[in-house]
Design an enzyme around this catalytic site. Structure first.
Site, PDB file in Angstrom:
ATOM      1  N   GLN A 198     -10.608  83.276 -40.827  1.00 23.46           N
ATOM      2  CA  GLN A 198      -9.495  83.423 -40.335  1.00 23.46           C
ATOM      3  C   GLN A 198      -8.999  82.492 -39.545  1.00 23.46           C
ATOM      4  O   GLN A 198      -9.173  81.921 -38.840  1.00 23.46           O
ATOM      5  CB  GLN A 198      -9.302  84.450 -39.985  1.00 23.46           C
ATOM      6  CG  GLN A 198      -7.864  84.451 -38.635  1.00 23.46           C
ATOM      7  CD  GLN A 198      -6.916  84.900 -39.183  1.00 23.46           C
ATOM      8  OE1 GLN A 198      -6.844  85.481 -40.355  1.00 23.46           O
ATOM      9  NE2 GLN A 198      -5.513  84.897 -38.807  1.00 23.46           N
ATOM     10  N   THR A 199      -7.787  82.075 -39.664  1.00 21.38           N
ATOM     11  CA  THR A 199      -7.337  81.138 -38.830  1.00 21.38           C
ATOM     12  C   THR A 199      -5.775  81.490 -39.104  1.00 21.38           C
ATOM     13  O   THR A 199      -5.254  81.624 -40.595  1.00 21.38           O
ATOM     14  CB  THR A 199      -7.638  79.077 -38.701  1.00 21.38           C
ATOM     15  OG1 THR A 199      -6.751  78.504 -38.575  1.00 21.38           O
ATOM     16  CG2 THR A 199      -7.401  79.562 -40.653  1.00 21.38           C
ATOM     17  N   ARG A 200      -4.625  81.007 -38.237  1.00 19.19           N
ATOM     18  CA  ARG A 200      -3.105  80.663 -38.110  1.00 19.19           C
ATOM     19  C   ARG A 200      -3.035  79.510 -37.571  1.00 19.19           C
ATOM     20  O   ARG A 200      -1.586  79.171 -37.495  1.00 19.19           O
ATOM     21  CB  ARG A 200      -2.799  81.693 -37.764  1.00 19.19           C
ATOM     22  CG  ARG A 200      -2.677  81.569 -35.976  1.00 19.19           C
ATOM     23  CD  ARG A 200      -1.652  81.981 -34.723  1.00 19.19           C
ATOM     24  NE  ARG A 200      -1.541  82.593 -33.859  1.00 19.19           N
ATOM     25  CZ  ARG A 200      -2.823  82.482 -32.680  1.00 19.19           C
ATOM     26  NH1 ARG A 200      -3.126  83.015 -32.824  1.00 19.19           N
ATOM     27  NH2 ARG A 200      -1.994  81.876 -31.165  1.00 19.19           N
ATOM     28  N   HIS A 204      -9.404  72.436 -36.718  1.00 12.90           N
ATOM     29  CA  HIS A 204      -9.850  70.763 -35.862  1.00 12.90           C
ATOM     30  C   HIS A 204     -11.859  70.630 -36.582  1.00 12.90           C
ATOM     31  O   HIS A 204     -12.409  71.968 -36.711  1.00 12.90           O
ATOM     32  CB  HIS A 204      -9.525  70.782 -34.848  1.00 12.90           C
ATOM     33  CG  HIS A 204      -7.934  70.822 -34.253  1.00 12.90           C
ATOM     34  ND1 HIS A 204      -7.222  69.757 -34.931  1.00 12.90           N
ATOM     35  CD2 HIS A 204      -6.536  71.740 -34.044  1.00 12.90           C
ATOM     36  CE1 HIS A 204      -5.892  69.960 -34.439  1.00 12.90           C
ATOM     37  NE2 HIS A 204      -5.586  71.363 -34.076  1.00 12.90           N
ATOM     38  N   HIS A 207     -13.317  74.051 -35.163  1.00 15.38           N
ATOM     39  CA  HIS A 207     -13.438  74.697 -36.485  1.00 15.38           C
ATOM     40  C   HIS A 207     -14.365  74.461 -37.520  1.00 15.38           C
ATOM     41  O   HIS A 207     -15.413  75.423 -38.339  1.00 15.38           O
ATOM     42  CB  HIS A 207     -12.271  75.407 -37.515  1.00 15.38           C
ATOM     43  CG  HIS A 207     -10.469  75.254 -36.157  1.00 15.38           C
ATOM     44  ND1 HIS A 207      -9.877  75.066 -36.136  1.00 15.38           N
ATOM     45  CD2 HIS A 207     -11.110  76.252 -35.594  1.00 15.38           C
ATOM     46  CE1 HIS A 207      -9.238  75.218 -34.743  1.00 15.38           C
ATOM     47  NE2 HIS A 207     -10.021  76.307 -34.898  1.00 15.38           N
ATOM     48  N   GLY A 291     -15.206  83.541 -33.105  1.00 18.04           N
ATOM     49  CA  GLY A 291     -14.933  82.966 -32.397  1.00 18.04           C
ATOM     50  C   GLY A 291     -14.131  82.949 -30.906  1.00 18.04           C
ATOM     51  O   GLY A 291     -14.390  84.227 -30.762  1.00 18.04           O
ATOM     52  N   ARG A 292     -13.990  82.542 -29.898  1.00 20.72           N
ATOM     53  CA  ARG A 292     -13.436  82.744 -28.390  1.00 20.72           C
ATOM     54  C   ARG A 292     -12.196  82.745 -28.741  1.00 20.72           C
ATOM     55  O   ARG A 292     -11.355  82.463 -29.652  1.00 20.72           O
ATOM     56  CB  ARG A 292     -13.468  80.981 -27.412  1.00 20.72           C
ATOM     57  CG  ARG A 292     -12.885  80.483 -28.679  1.00 20.72           C
ATOM     58  CD  ARG A 292     -12.807  78.911 -26.988  1.00 20.72           C
ATOM     59  NE  ARG A 292     -11.832  78.876 -26.231  1.00 20.72           N
ATOM     60  CZ  ARG A 292     -11.024  78.729 -25.773  1.00 20.72           C
ATOM     61  NH1 ARG A 292     -10.088  78.722 -26.882  1.00 20.72           N
ATOM     62  NH2 ARG A 292     -10.536  79.413 -24.544  1.00 20.72           N
ATOM     63  N   ASP A 293     -11.923  84.637 -28.122  1.00 18.23           N
ATOM     64  CA  ASP A 293     -10.856  84.239 -28.140  1.00 18.23           C
ATOM     65  C   ASP A 293      -9.504  84.663 -29.045  1.00 18.23           C
ATOM     66  O   ASP A 293      -8.869  84.811 -29.260  1.00 18.23           O
ATOM     67  CB  ASP A 293      -9.354  83.843 -27.165  1.00 18.23           C
ATOM     68  CG  ASP A 293      -7.881  84.104 -26.739  1.00 18.23           C
ATOM     69  OD1 ASP A 293      -7.920  85.531 -26.966  1.00 18.23           O
ATOM     70  OD2 ASP A 293      -7.115  83.505 -26.974  1.00 18.23           O
ATOM     71  N   HIS A 294     -10.438  85.254 -30.370  1.00 18.11           N
ATOM     72  CA  HIS A 294      -9.818  85.866 -31.678  1.00 18.11           C
ATOM     73  C   HIS A 294      -8.640  86.819 -31.849  1.00 18.11           C
ATOM     74  O   HIS A 294      -8.438  87.429 -31.135  1.00 18.11           O
ATOM     75  CB  HIS A 294     -10.695  86.153 -32.548  1.00 18.11           C
ATOM     76  CG  HIS A 294     -10.437  86.310 -33.706  1.00 18.11           C
ATOM     77  ND1 HIS A 294     -11.364  85.917 -34.742  1.00 18.11           N
ATOM     78  CD2 HIS A 294      -9.783  87.330 -34.780  1.00 18.11           C
ATOM     79  CE1 HIS A 294     -11.111  86.134 -35.543  1.00 18.11           C
ATOM     80  NE2 HIS A 294      -9.815  87.159 -35.936  1.00 18.11           N
ATOM     81  N   ALA A 295      -7.810  85.907 -32.512  1.00 19.18           N
ATOM     82  CA  ALA A 295      -6.041  86.872 -32.618  1.00 19.18           C
ATOM     83  C   ALA A 295      -5.491  86.938 -31.232  1.00 19.18           C
ATOM     84  O   ALA A 295      -5.356  87.450 -30.915  1.00 19.18           O
ATOM     85  CB  ALA A 295      -6.328  87.885 -33.542  1.00 19.18           C
TER      86      ALA A 295
END
Length: 387
Positions: A198-200, A204, A207, A291-295
């Site tokens: 998932q990404t918004r 980089h 990721h 990952g870290r701090d997802h959403a």
């Protein structure tokens, strides 16, 4: 057309709740609705994205917008009344001047075009403050997700939906696949295990490293950016899609599928991480990268709060395997991508930039260091900042 199918085997396991929901509206039915005298409701862009996700099965087992009992249960316990795991209420606001007692309600986009229809089962008062506190952990209107909840109408209308799931235009269009389509693609490629990402944001090097680590464990990768409404300041979906396509050149073509998820970003941190995992389960994924701090947004959530919440859930309820990763970076002494779990060197040896620093460099036409971002990605973003 209303049907529900059980999908399992190659191309993914069972959909959440056991069945992949299909609430698509046929062309003939849509034409009849467009010409009818039924009352209409204009929905926001975020509600329209939710409507599409409901109709395509992305939000299985939901078949429509939630009622009072479901809203309360999900907000308080992350469960539907029947005990099924579901982490965020999906509601449809209705203005005070629109009187609806029952029957069918035509749903239209902000420009007036037909989107679908709702069978009204209930109109109720939505406790928006309680929802914000329970789901987002705050009632601060500075939080973009909370602002949307608090700014919604006090009344909500509930009931099963049927909706158009039409091809979209532009760079997103051909990538906006339904869960049935991704499952078919996985099966065609012979993928039994698939990891979703998932990404918004643009992808980089950090990721890319996480996705490649995950690919060592599974048959295929679904690079699945969210392209629905996001907050001001986020990079437009059209720009991001070009950046994602550029990154694909660094993966084996036979092992990656790039598709777009049309759904609103809520920035609900841990609760949204659960939702994102369940949605990817519906798309046929067996694993999901967290990952870290997802959403997350700002400093509302702990760095690994999403990972902790997912780890606390019974595996049989979640039905998809979370892959939890630490913050990744390039280490000048290791001469490789790494995380705190694998690198012994101090922070000054790590190439890590904040979002603010990256945006400032791009706006000035400067390429971030190659250890942080692929040049192809950075150049696309610089061009976007110029226009």
């Amino acid at each position: 057309m209303i049907s529900e199918r059980t999908l399992s085997g190659p191309g993914g396991g069972l959909a959440h709740g056991g069945q992949l929901v299909d609430r698509r509206l046929g062309v003939g039915e849509a034409e009849a609705l467009a010409a009818s005298s039924l009352p209409s409701l204009l929905v926001t862009a975020a509600e329209a994205a939710d409507l599409r996700a409901l109709a395509s099965g992305a939000y299985s087992p939901l078949t429509g917008f939630l009622g009072a009992k479901e809203h309360e249960s999900v907000s308080e316990s992350m469960r539907l009344p029947d005990g099924t795991l579901w982490s965020i209420p999906v509601c449809l606001g209705i203005p005070d001047d629109l009187r609806v007692e029952g029957g069918r309600l035509v749903l239209r986009g902000e420009a007036g075009g037909l989107l679908g229809v709702l069978e009204v089962t209930e109109v109720f008062e939505r406790d928006r403050a309680a929802e914000a506190e329970l789901v987002y952990g705050t009632t601060d209107p500075g939080h973009p997700g909370v602002a949307r909840v608090l700014g919604a109408p006090a009344r909500a209308v509930a009931g099963p939906i049927q909706a158009l799931v039409e091809p979209l235009e532009g760079p997103v269009g051909s990538r906006a696949l339904t869960p049935a389509q991704t499952r078919a693609a996985f099966a065609e490629r012979g993928w039994s295990t698939v990891v979703g990402f998932q990404t918004r944001n643009p992808v980089h090097r950090a990721h890319e490293y996480l996705m490649k680590c995950a690919l060592e464990m599974v048959d295929g990768l679904l690079l699945h950016p969210l392209v629905g409404p996001t907050k001001d300041g986020d990079i437009p979906a059209e720009v991001r899609m070009g950046a994602y396509a550029a990154v694909l050149g660094y993966f084996p073509a036979s092992r990656v599928l790039l598709a777009a998820l049309v759904a609103p970003m809520r920035y609900a941190g841990p609760r949204e991480a659960v939702l994102h995992a369940l949605v990817r389960k519906n798309y046929g994924c067996t694993h999901f990268i967290v990952g870290r701090d997802h959403a997350g947004v700002g400093s509302y959530y702990g760095t690994f709060a999403a990972q902790e919440l997912l780890a606390s859930l019974p595996a049989e309820d979640l039905g998809i395997t979370p892959l939890r990763f630490d913050n990744a970076f390039y280490c000048r002494r290791c001469l490789a991508m790494a995380t705190a779990k694998t690198c012994p060197h101090p922070e000054p040896d790590h190439v890590a930039l904040s979002g603010t620093q990256v945006r400032s460099m791009l706006a000035a036409g400067q390429l971030p260091p190659p250890e942080f971002s692929r040049a192809e990605v950075a150049e696309l973003l610089i061009e976007a900042y110029r226009t």
